[in-house]
Motif scaffolding. Structure first.
Motif, PDB file in Angstrom:
ATOM      1  N   TYR A   1      33.738  10.581  53.101  1.00 33.22           N
ATOM      2  CA  TYR A   1      33.632  11.866  53.796  1.00 33.22           C
ATOM      3  C   TYR A   1      34.932  12.209  54.519  1.00 33.22           C
ATOM      4  O   TYR A   1      35.445  13.330  54.408  1.00 33.22           O
ATOM      5  CB  TYR A   1      32.458  11.746  54.767  1.00 33.22           C
ATOM      6  CG  TYR A   1      32.174  12.894  55.679  1.00 33.22           C
ATOM      7  CD1 TYR A   1      31.434  13.992  55.254  1.00 33.22           C
ATOM      8  CD2 TYR A   1      32.599  12.863  57.010  1.00 33.22           C
ATOM      9  CE1 TYR A   1      31.124  15.032  56.122  1.00 33.22           C
ATOM     10  CE2 TYR A   1      32.292  13.899  57.886  1.00 33.22           C
ATOM     11  CZ  TYR A   1      31.563  14.975  57.438  1.00 33.22           C
ATOM     12  OH  TYR A   1      31.249  15.997  58.294  1.00 33.22           O
TER      13      TYR A   1
ATOM     14  N   VAL B   1      31.037  19.589  52.400  1.00 30.84           N
ATOM     15  CA  VAL B   1      31.091  18.156  52.110  1.00 30.84           C
ATOM     16  C   VAL B   1      29.814  17.531  52.660  1.00 30.84           C
ATOM     17  O   VAL B   1      29.442  17.771  53.821  1.00 30.84           O
ATOM     18  CB  VAL B   1      32.308  17.477  52.768  1.00 30.84           C
ATOM     19  CG1 VAL B   1      32.374  16.008  52.352  1.00 30.84           C
ATOM     20  CG2 VAL B   1      33.608  18.196  52.405  1.00 30.84           C
TER      21      VAL B   1
ATOM     22  N   ARG C   1      27.789  13.991  53.444  1.00 28.52           N
ATOM     23  CA  ARG C   1      27.995  12.560  53.706  1.00 28.52           C
ATOM     24  C   ARG C   1      26.806  11.751  53.213  1.00 28.52           C
ATOM     25  O   ARG C   1      25.728  12.295  52.955  1.00 28.52           O
ATOM     26  CB  ARG C   1      28.196  12.367  55.215  1.00 28.52           C
ATOM     27  CG  ARG C   1      28.964  11.141  55.614  1.00 28.52           C
ATOM     28  CD  ARG C   1      29.421  11.246  57.066  1.00 28.52           C
ATOM     29  NE  ARG C   1      28.308  11.353  58.003  1.00 28.52           N
ATOM     30  CZ  ARG C   1      28.451  11.685  59.300  1.00 28.52           C
ATOM     31  NH1 ARG C   1      29.659  11.955  59.786  1.00 28.52           N
ATOM     32  NH2 ARG C   1      27.405  11.756  60.095  1.00 28.52           N
TER      33      ARG C   1
ATOM     34  N   GLU D   1      30.265  12.740  49.227  1.00 26.00           N
ATOM     35  CA  GLU D   1      30.934  11.464  49.468  1.00 26.00           C
ATOM     36  C   GLU D   1      30.547  10.459  48.382  1.00 26.00           C
ATOM     37  O   GLU D   1      29.403  10.429  47.938  1.00 26.00           O
ATOM     38  CB  GLU D   1      30.511  10.933  50.840  1.00 26.00           C
ATOM     39  CG  GLU D   1      31.119   9.608  51.227  1.00 26.00           C
ATOM     40  CD  GLU D   1      30.709   9.189  52.623  1.00 26.00           C
ATOM     41  OE1 GLU D   1      31.539   8.567  53.306  1.00 26.00           O
ATOM     42  OE2 GLU D   1      29.569   9.490  53.044  1.00 26.00           O
TER      43      GLU D   1
END
Length: 219
Positions: free
Chosen positions: A93, A112, A114, A147
């Protein structure tokens, strides 16, 4: 992506003249008029209000990408948004956030996700993020980075699938995007892409099922 950025700089210079630039472009033919018509909101001063730190997905952290890695727009007024592109970082991440803040990277996704399900937004959905390697796809899509590593499907945790599905369901709801494999696609499926993510370990059946469940529940 660098070439796209250069083209955009040229277009910004053309539009400095405002309405006069639009009139001049009209003489260049239909193609030129059509291209400039996408930017009516900028020429007319009708840009949507923007609030620093505002996010499109409730609960996401705002971690701004470098302005070199995306292009200002007013979607869906100027570009129809009808795709979601699923990415995998090939890192963690923090790696993704770091490179998205780097102006030399020339790329960023809108979000994004995680491993624990936490979500960061780095580019507003209004704007065109340089995430797919294909200008037309960038203009029409929202990019979701995850991630992990393509070769390690164990990185794709239950929490990640659930959080990404909620995120995707919200995007689909905002833009009327069908929840299917024609509209939620892999980075590797973007025309001209040289990436392999999210790879064979990404469970598409599970993911789309989760997105549909959230949409059915009104998410």
């Amino acid at each position: 992506m660098e070439a796209e950025h250069k083209r955009d700089v040229g277009r910004r210079a053309l539009l400095i003249g405002g309405a006069g630039a639009v009139a001049a472009a009209g003489a260049a033919g239909y193609a030129g008029r059509d291209e400039l018509a996408r930017w009516w909101w900028r020429v007319a001063g009708r840009e949507r209000p923007r609030v620093d730190g505002a996010v499109d997905h409730p609960g996401a952290d705002w971690v701004a990408a470098s302005s070199a890695n995306w292009r200002r727009a007013s979607r869906p007024d100027d570009y129809t948004v009808d795709r979601i592109v699923v990415h995998v970082v090939q890192g963690d991440y923090g790696d993704a956030l770091r490179v998205f803040r780097d102006p030399l990277h020339k790329a960023a996704a809108h979000y994004v996700v995680r491993r624990d399900g936490h979500v960061a937004q780095t580019v507003r959905e209004l704007d065109v993020a340089f995430h797919s390697g294909n200008r037309a796809f960038n203009e029409r899509s929202v990019g979701i980075e995850h991630e992990g590593y393509v070769e390690r499907p164990g990185d794709f945790t239950d929490a990640m699938y659930a959080a990404s599905a909620r995120l995707a369901a919200g995007i689909c709801g905002r833009y009327g995007i069908p929840v299917d494999r024609g509209h939620i696609v892999a980075h590797s499926e973007v025309p001209g892409a040289d990436h392999t993510d999210p790879g064979p370990g990404w469970d598409w059946e599970r993911y789309l099922g989760l997105v549909r469940r959230v949409r059915a529940a009104g998410g």
